[in-house]
Design an enzyme around this catalytic site. Structure first.
Site: not given
Length: 266
Positions: A60, A62, A207
């Site tokens: 998945r 974001d 990130r």
């Protein structure tokens, strides 16, 4: 109706979506009004299949994160040609999403659990002025970055470790141990690119790693700092989460036995 399992390679620009994961139950309208990649894809596939169709993805992403080769599997009518699935589904998708390839796979193939690794690339435009072109695919850092120092610092992350220092507080994974198999930082002109491969990733892990490499690149932290963060397992002292715009999911990687395209094969 005889069903067969198919794998799809999906490309998408995540800028206008609230992420991959569907926010409503299958077949129900999204009351929040926030489009997701999964809901858009399932709606298109269901139209082509003539029946409700759900997909399972490899990983998945974001809100705002893009994908070059997201892989999903679904079970659909066996009589339809893979080319028909690819073109028919793409014709029903928004312009920011397309199906790049479709292949029939064995019934025990699983887009998530059959994958042995996942790859991401994060790109930073490193110049005084913000980007105008390709701005949805680039982060921006105005201060000069030492990409070589960032690369050296990042090597401390290789191997299997507890990556608690680089996971969001909202991460729902049962544990933080991951095997980081490759990480590199390279400069090409004004663009600094970080590529990472691991068996799996925690929520915001890439990130957060980028956000902790940036102080090293700017000369604000020494090269050993990233290794110290890893050992300390404390998210609160690590760097901030880097913006989503620069992140692209390059795709999962599978054993050759599944006979998928080379870009997603080990």
């Amino acid at each position: 109706m005889v069903l067969r399992r198919y794998a799809l390679g999906i490309e998408y620009d995540g800028s206008g979506f609230s992420g991959w994961q569907r926010l409503s139950k299958p077949g129900e309208p999204d009351l929040r009004g926030e489009p997701t990649i999964q809901a858009s894809l399932e709606e298109a596939l269901s139209f082509v299949a003539g029946r409700p169709t759900e997909v399972v993805c490899a990983g998945r992403t974001d809100a705002g994160v893009h994908a070059a080769a997201q892989v999903v599997h679904f079970d659909g009518p066996a009589q339809r040609d893979p080319r028909g699935w690819m073109l028919g589904t793409t014709s029903r998708l928004p312009p920011a999403v397309c199906v790049r390839w479709c292949l029939p796979v064995a019934a025990d193939f699983h887009a998530r659990f059959s994958a042995r690794a996942r790859r991401y690339r994060y790109r930073i435009l490193n110049r005084t002025v913000r980007p105008a072109l390709e701005r949805q695919y680039l982060s921006w850092e105005r201060k000069p970055l030492d990409a070589d120092a960032m690369h050296r610092a990042a090597q401390a992350l290789l191997g299997e470790h507890d990556f608690s220092a680089f996971r969001t507080v909202h991460c729902q994974a049962p544990h933080a141990r991951r095997d980081l198999q490759h990480i590199s930082v390279r400069r090409d002109g004004d663009v600094v690119a970080i590529e990472v491969q691991a068996n799996a990733f925690l929520h915001h892990m890439v990130r957060n790693i980028v956000g902790s490499l940036l102080p090293v690149g700017r000369g604000e932290q020494h090269e050993g700092w990233v290794g110290e963060l890893l050992a300390g397992r404390d998210r609160t002292v690590a760097g901030p989460t880097a913006p989503s715009a620069g992140l692209v999911f390059l795709g999962p990687r599978y054993p050759a036995q599944w006979q998928l395209p080379a870009e997603v094969t080990l």
